[in-house]
Design an enzyme around this catalytic site. Structure first.
Site, short mmCIF file in Angstrom:
data_model
loop_
_atom_site.label_atom_id
_atom_site.label_comp_id
_atom_site.label_asym_id
_atom_site.label_seq_id
_atom_site.Cartn_x
_atom_site.Cartn_y
_atom_site.Cartn_z
N GLY A 488 15.59 26.89 11.64
CA GLY A 488 16.99 27.26 11.69
C GLY A 488 17.59 26.78 12.99
O GLY A 488 16.87 26.37 13.90
N VAL A 495 15.24 26.30 16.11
CA VAL A 495 13.94 26.98 15.99
C VAL A 495 13.02 26.17 15.09
O VAL A 495 13.43 25.69 14.04
CB VAL A 495 14.12 28.40 15.40
CG1 VAL A 495 12.79 29.14 15.41
CG2 VAL A 495 15.15 29.18 16.19
N LYS A 511 11.59 28.32 19.87
CA LYS A 511 13.04 28.13 20.01
C LYS A 511 13.30 27.19 21.17
O LYS A 511 12.91 27.47 22.31
CB LYS A 511 13.71 29.47 20.23
CG LYS A 511 15.19 29.37 20.46
CD LYS A 511 15.82 30.75 20.52
CE LYS A 511 16.60 31.02 19.27
NZ LYS A 511 17.00 32.38 19.11
N ASP A 605 24.97 40.30 19.17
CA ASP A 605 25.10 39.46 17.99
C ASP A 605 24.24 39.98 16.84
O ASP A 605 23.45 39.25 16.26
CB ASP A 605 24.73 38.01 18.34
CG ASP A 605 25.28 37.01 17.32
OD1 ASP A 605 26.08 37.44 16.45
OD2 ASP A 605 24.93 35.83 17.40
#
Ligand SMILES: *[C@@H]1O[C@H](CO)[C@@H](O)[C@H](O)[C@H]1NC(C)=O
Ligand SMILES: *[C@@H]1O[C@H](CO)[C@@H](O)[C@H](O)[C@H]1NC(C)=O
Ligand SMILES: *[C@@H]1O[C@H](CO)[C@@H](O)[C@H](O)[C@H]1NC(C)=O
Ligand SMILES: *[C@@H]1O[C@H](CO)[C@@H](O)[C@H](O)[C@H]1NC(C)=O
Ligand SMILES: *[C@@H]1O[C@H](CO)[C@@H](O)[C@H](O)[C@H]1NC(C)=O
Ligand SMILES: *[C@@H]1O[C@H](CO)[C@@H](O)[C@H](O)[C@H]1NC(C)=O
Ligand SMILES: *[C@@H]1O[C@H](CO)[C@@H](O)[C@H](O)[C@H]1NC(C)=O
Ligand SMILES: *[C@@H]1O[C@H](CO)[C@@H](O)[C@H](O)[C@H]1NC(C)=O
Ligand SMILES: *[C@@H]1O[C@H](CO)[C@@H](O)[C@H](O)[C@H]1NC(C)=O
Ligand SMILES: *[C@@H]1O[C@H](CO)[C@@H](O)[C@H](O)[C@H]1NC(C)=O
Length: 770
Positions: A488, A495, A511, A605
């Site tokens: 992603g 990642v 990441k 987030d």
């Protein structure tokens, strides 16, 4: 092997009906007094009225001369004289003028007599401790029921060498049964099975191995039951769960299934009263007990709250040909329990195994899950209670779909099944408990409702401090096969999936961060060290990092089931139960970030994309590492809005301090999405009122059209109370005014059911002064 291992002492509790006790002054039972076995039910009461001596009709026309708890609605016999030779109607127990104490049938034939030796009896008395005594004119005890126990010991009573307890034949037949508990003259305390109906003991199933040292079993007023040596030394505890006799009625009984159980009954009349079968009792706001039916049940009699509850559906079929496992699921009731009569117990179970065990078992009506213990209950459920002190949860098995067979034959089938169910059920109970006695490898003691609050098992390993691994860039390049498989990407990071070969092929998620401004670089290490100190099972764990100039990477544990977003917005809707579990897991993770780790971390987030699921579908918050670690003096940051549209709290757009409450807001939106299984903003809906879930949800709540929100989600419909509760919690979380939003800790408590959820105001009612 320690005695404790073999001997299972079970604490159970019975809730008392508030019965007014007919206090009666202690009238000595004088010579010449008698009681006739007939329906006049006359008794000799103890001064407090708590114990009664008299006849209990066992079957019509047959009476047992007995002592029982007189203030307990259930018949609770603690002693009897003629268990193997019931007395017919008209039989008479008499304290003769010459001091003899005899039970004779109507024809004068002797059925039972007290074995007297010593001074002449002058009077009898039923004492408040449950002992019936015959005493001399100097009040010396000549005979007492405590010396001739049946199957029960009471506080204050001892079982001396040569004494024994013989279990009843069955729950309702008080004849001598199959089990014996003997304090032998050789000092050993032994459980035997009896060769029924002969009187010899054939098989010693457990003993204390205290030949030559054991002397007596003592049940003292503090509720301890122990084997003592002649010199008073305690050799072994049979029950070391104390319960004061001033607060509890207690008894220890060798039950018909061969288990010695220590029962504790609160004396207090203030506690919740007993409700009928299958119902549960909770204390209302007025501190008065309420009897309620669990979801999936309704009152037997709507006008009588105590009447108990009946199932709304046909119970699970036990027919081998009809596998109905798939037609049932569970409704959760946190903090509820029906503490009596578990017929099966599993330890060290996870919740899923507990659910499966109950689903696959047609006898199982409810499973209690608490702290890795799983207790299966069958019908009828008794002494139900809902109280935040109980902890854990009851999993109420409910039918979510009807079988697709001819309904008439099905209901007949099930009626038949129910009768076999009872028979096999009780046979199962007897044998499995007996096997448990021999096989169980740990002592199960539970008192009242705290019984399952034993040690909390940490299900995650502890990562020591900042001691995380530093990787080289080359290592990570190899681990990810040259950053090949992308999992992603975000605004400034991507990642990749990787595998660490020298650690048994452990899967990782790497990441790779984009270019950083210098200022951020300085903070990188500080953040890594801060994040690496976090350790919670609902946070994705940081395993290591790489910091080589421009190459900044973070290495996380790999989460095989992807993001919550694809889980809930994907093709198949996950079960309601899983979603409830996930909501609680996320709340726990956030609680930890906000309150429990060394530096307060505001995630900023929270959204379904940032919650990942591991192979057991446990939810873990990810990406909190990149959230800015706001120090208290930094909370007034106005540098750019963090977070994702739709989940962002209104204060970002206003000149207001940013606090942990921004995460509460995002969590509220996420919770709404999770329970309704749809995105907050969805434009392809027919009715434009439904476009924004957070507005629509409040409308549905307000005008009580919740069913619109759950749509065709059968499990949620069944659990509509819980659904509504979660909806209310979500509405609290998304209040425009941050100060109205609860803290995560409170949110968690509300989700778990230990705190009531107040009526939420309209989330938009807050108007800001900009
Ligand atoms: C029970 O027996 C007593 C004494 O014989 C008698 O007075 C009473 O009427 C009887 N009661 C009933 C219900 O038979
Ligand atoms: C005696 O007890 C039986 C059974 O509990 C009850 O049906 C009967 O009414 C009682 N008789 C009296 C006189 O209280
Ligand atoms: C019962 O009888 C004994 C012996 O006669 C006497 O000492 C005692 O005070 C009596 N108790 C009551 C409450 O009458
Ligand atoms: C008790 O009874 C005995 C005879 O059995 C008698 O000698 C004694 O005086 C009595 N004691 C009292 C206190 O009445
Ligand atoms: C209790 O069980 C015994 C043994 O089976 C039997 O002899 C007796 O009749 C039963 N008693 C009652 C009241 O059913
Ligand atoms: C009491 O008796 C037990 C068993 O006979 C023995 O092991 C213990 O040493 C004795 N203790 C004392 C203080 O005599
Ligand atoms: C009962 O026994 C326990 C364990 O030895 C002891 O701690 C307690 O004080 C005893 N209680 C009474 C009332 O003797
Ligand atoms: C019933 O079906 C379920 C799957 O739906 C299976 O797991 C279970 O073992 C079956 N039970 C029996 C008794 O066949
Ligand atoms: C099952 O059938 C009964 C009777 O037809 C009906 O009332 C009930 O709603 C059905 N339950 C489900 C879950 O479909
Ligand atoms: C979750 O992962 C496990 C193992 O990787 C897999 O067996 C299971 O099907 C996955 N579940 C879902 C819902 O994707």
């Amino acid at each position: 092997m320690a005695f404790a291992i073999l001997c299972r002492i079970i604490f159970a509790i019975l809730i008392l009906l508030p019965i007014s006790t007919i206090a009666q002054t202690n009238l000595n039972i004088t010579l010449g007094s008698s009681i006739v076995a007939n329906r006049s039910n006359s008794t000799w009461l103890s001064p407090s009225g708590e114990f009664a001596f008299g006849f209990q009709q066992i079957v019509p026309g047959s009476y047992l001369l007995a002592i029982w708890f007189n203030n307990i609605p259930q018949r609770t016999i603690v002693w009897s004289a003629n268990r193997n030779n019931l007395a017919e109607e008209g039989s008479i127990i008499q304290l003769f003028q010459d001091g003899r104490f005899e039970l004779n049938d109507p024809r004068g034939q002797r059925i039972w007599a007290a074995n007297l030796a010593g001074p002449r009896v002058a009077y009898a008395a039923m004492l408040d401790i449950g002992n019936f005594v015959l005493a001399s004119n100097t009040s010396r005890v000549v005979w007492q029921s405590f010396d001739e126990p049946t199957d029960t010991l009471l506080p204050g009573q001892t079982l001396n060498q040569g004494g024994d307890l013989v279990a009843s034949f069955s729950e309702t037949n008080y004849s001598s049964g199959r089990f014996l508990f003997a304090m032998q003259t050789d000092g050993n305390l032994v459980f035997y099975t009896r060769n029924f109906p002969m009187n010899d003991n054939i098989f010693a199933y457990t003993s204390t191995q205290t030949v030559d040292s054991g002397y007596q079993v003592v049940f003292n007023q503090s509720g301890y039951i122990f084997l003592a040596a002649r010199n008073g030394t305690i050799l072994s505890f049979l029950s070391s769960e104390s319960a004061s006799s001033s607060q509890f009625y207690q008894r220890a009984i060798l039950e018909y299934d061969g288990v010695l159980r220590h029962y504790v009954y609160p004396r207090s009349n203030n506690g919740p009263g007993a409700c009928g079968f299958n119902s549960f009792c909770s204390l209302g706001t007025d501190q008065r007990p309420n009897c309620e039916c669990p979801n999936g049940y309704s009152p037997v009699d709507r006008n009588d709250r105590m009447s108990g509850c009946k199932l709304d559906y046909v119970p699970q079929s036990c027919d081998r040909e009809i596998n109905e496992t798939g037609l049932f699921s569970f409704i959760e009731m946190p903090n509820a329990d029906w503490p009596d009569f578990d017929y099966d117990i599993f330890e060290q179970y996870d919740e899923d195994s507990c659910r499966r065990a109950c689903l696959d078992d047609c006898f199982c009506a409810v499973a209690i899950y608490n702290d890795r213990g799983c207790w299966k209950k069958k019908f009828p459920l008794s002494n139900g209670r809902l109280d935040s002190s109980i902890g854990g949860k009851a999993l109420i098995k409910i039918r979510t779909r009807n079988a697709t067979v001819n309904p008439t034959s099905e209901s007949q089938q099930n009626r038949k099944d129910q009768s076999t169910l009872i028979i096999t059920g009780s046979a199962l109970l007897g044998s499995s408990v007996f096997l448990n006695l021999v096989l169980l490898s740990s002592l199960l003691i539970f008192i009242c409702y705290n019984r399952r609050k034993s040690s909390i098992i940490q299900s995650y390993t502890v990562l020591p401090g900042v001691n995380i691994r530093s990787f080289t860039f080359i290592e990570l390049q190899e681990a990810t096969n040259g950053f090949k498989e992308e999992l992603g990407n975000g605004a400034c990071s991507t990642v990749y999936k990787g595998v660490i070969n020298n650690e048994n092929g452990k899967l990782i998620a790497v990441k790779k961060l984009g270019k950083m401004v210098e200022e951020a670089e300085v903070e990188f290490k500080a953040e890594v060290s801060s994040i690496s100190r976090t350790n919670h099972k609902n946070l994705v764990q940081l395993l290591g990092y790489c910091d080589e100039g421009q190459n900044k990477l973070l290495v996380y544990e790999f989460m095989s089931n992807g993001s919550l977003s694809s889980f809930i917005f994907g093709n198949s809707r996950p079960s309601w139960y899983k979603r409830v579990q996930i909501a609680c897991a996320i709340a726990r993770g956030l609680c930890y970030l906000h309150d429990e780790c060394s530096t307060q971390i505001i995630h900023c987030d929270i959204k379904p994309q940032n919650v990942l699921l591991d192979e057991t579908l446990t939810a873990k918050i990810s990406d909190f590492g990149l959230a800015k670690l706001l120090r208290p003096d930094q909370t007034r940051t106005t540098t750019g809005i963090r977070g994702t549209r739709g989940y962002v709290a209104p204060e970002w757009f206003r000149n207001m301090p940013i606090t942990v409450k921004v995460d509460v807001y995002s969590f509220g939106i996420l919770l709404l999405e999770l329970i309704c299984c749809r995105r907050n903003v969805q434009t392809d809906v027919e009715n434009e009122n439904e476009e924004i879930l957070s507005y629509w949800a409040y409308d549905c709540y307000k005008i009580r059209t919740l069913k619109l929100l759950v749509a065709d989600d059968e499990e949620a419909i069944y659990d509509i109370k819980q659904f509504e509760k979660f909806l209310m919690i979500a509405l609290w979380c998304i209040q425009e005014d941050p100060s109205l939003r609860p803290k995560m800790k409170r949110v968690l408590h509300m989700l778990e059911g230990s705190v009531e959820v107040p009526i939420p105001p309209n989330p938009e009612s807050f108007t800001t002064i900009c």
